[in-house]
Design a protein around this motif. Structure first.
Motif, PDB file in Angstrom:
ATOM      1  N   THR A  37      12.468 -27.262   2.880  1.00 61.58           N
ATOM      2  CA  THR A  37      12.038 -28.605   3.287  1.00 61.58           C
ATOM      3  C   THR A  37      12.016 -28.743   4.798  1.00 61.58           C
ATOM      4  OG1 THR A  37      12.881 -29.572   1.244  1.00 61.58           O
ATOM      5  CG2 THR A  37      12.621 -31.072   3.113  1.00 61.58           C
ATOM      6  N   THR A  38      12.965 -28.142   5.479  1.00 65.18           N
ATOM      7  CA  THR A  38      13.060 -28.277   6.938  1.00 65.18           C
ATOM      8  C   THR A  38      12.278 -27.194   7.692  1.00 65.18           C
ATOM      9  OG1 THR A  38      15.167 -27.090   6.899  1.00 65.18           O
ATOM     10  CG2 THR A  38      15.267 -29.495   6.870  1.00 65.18           C
ATOM     11  N   GLN A  39      11.730 -26.240   6.978  1.00 68.26           N
ATOM     12  CA  GLN A  39      10.978 -25.134   7.602  1.00 68.26           C
ATOM     13  C   GLN A  39       9.808 -25.613   8.471  1.00 68.26           C
ATOM     14  OE1 GLN A  39      11.840 -21.839   6.970  1.00 68.26           O
ATOM     15  NE2 GLN A  39      10.231 -20.911   8.168  1.00 68.26           N
ATOM     16  N   PRO A  40       8.979 -26.560   8.011  1.00 72.79           N
ATOM     17  CA  PRO A  40       7.854 -26.971   8.865  1.00 72.79           C
ATOM     18  C   PRO A  40       8.282 -27.504  10.225  1.00 72.79           C
ATOM     19  CG  PRO A  40       7.507 -27.736   6.625  1.00 72.79           C
ATOM     20  CD  PRO A  40       8.915 -27.198   6.695  1.00 72.79           C
ATOM     21  N   GLY A  41       9.403 -28.185  10.308  1.00 71.23           N
ATOM     22  CA  GLY A  41       9.892 -28.707  11.570  1.00 71.23           C
ATOM     23  C   GLY A  41      10.465 -27.641  12.486  1.00 71.23           C
ATOM     24  N   ALA A  42      10.613 -26.438  11.966  1.00 71.15           N
ATOM     25  CA  ALA A  42      11.204 -25.347  12.750  1.00 71.15           C
ATOM     26  C   ALA A  42      10.181 -24.273  13.119  1.00 71.15           C
ATOM     27  CB  ALA A  42      12.361 -24.721  11.964  1.00 71.15           C
TER      28      ALA A  42
END
Length: 146
Positions: A89-94
């Motif tokens: 879930t947090t991959q796109p923001g990273a």
């Protein structure tokens, strides 16, 4: 920390992401100029140092990966996510962090897996400090110290 069922936690995820970068960097002896949450619930951290110190590349790589790891850990601890789902879930923001990681790690002999293991340990070790910084960042939108 508890959330109402209808509360949008995007800003919290961003606050933990940026606090993760800042705290992991400062815990390794680095300094930050500021950490900021923007009006669109994104954010950034500006370290004082522009490049890793010689012989301290793992510290720099952990700072880069610390945002993603802290955001994922936040979702696990406070929103009931499983770790794999939280990381996905947090991959796109990273994405930009991962590009920076690869740029610095290239040719160093430090694998992404090894750096992630080290980052996970550091995030766990400094979790209380990350939580405090994220709460302040969420409330104020800006930090100059962690």
């Amino acid at each position: 920390m508890r959330f109402a069922a209808d509360e949008d936690i995007t800003r919290w995820v961003s606050a933990f992401h940026e606090a993760g970068h800042a705290v992991i960097h400062c815990a390794a002896g680095g300094r930050i100029k500021r950490a900021v949450l923007t009006d669109d619930d994104n954010g950034y951290v500006i370290p004082v140092e522009e490049e890793p110190h010689p012989g301290r590349l793992m510290d720099w790589l952990a700072m880069i990966l610390g945002g993603h790891e802290a955001a994922a850990r936040f979702l696990v601890k406070h929103a009931g996510y499983g770790l794999s789902h939280a990381r996905a879930t947090t991959q796109p923001g990273a994405r930009s962090d991962l590009a920076g990681f690869r740029r610095y790690a290239r040719g160093s002999g430090i694998s992404e897996a090894a750096a992630r293991r080290e980052t996970e340990k550091r995030v766990r070790r400094h979790w209380g400090r990350i939580e405090r910084a994220a709460k302040k960042l969420h409330a104020r939108g800006r930090l100059t110290q962690v």
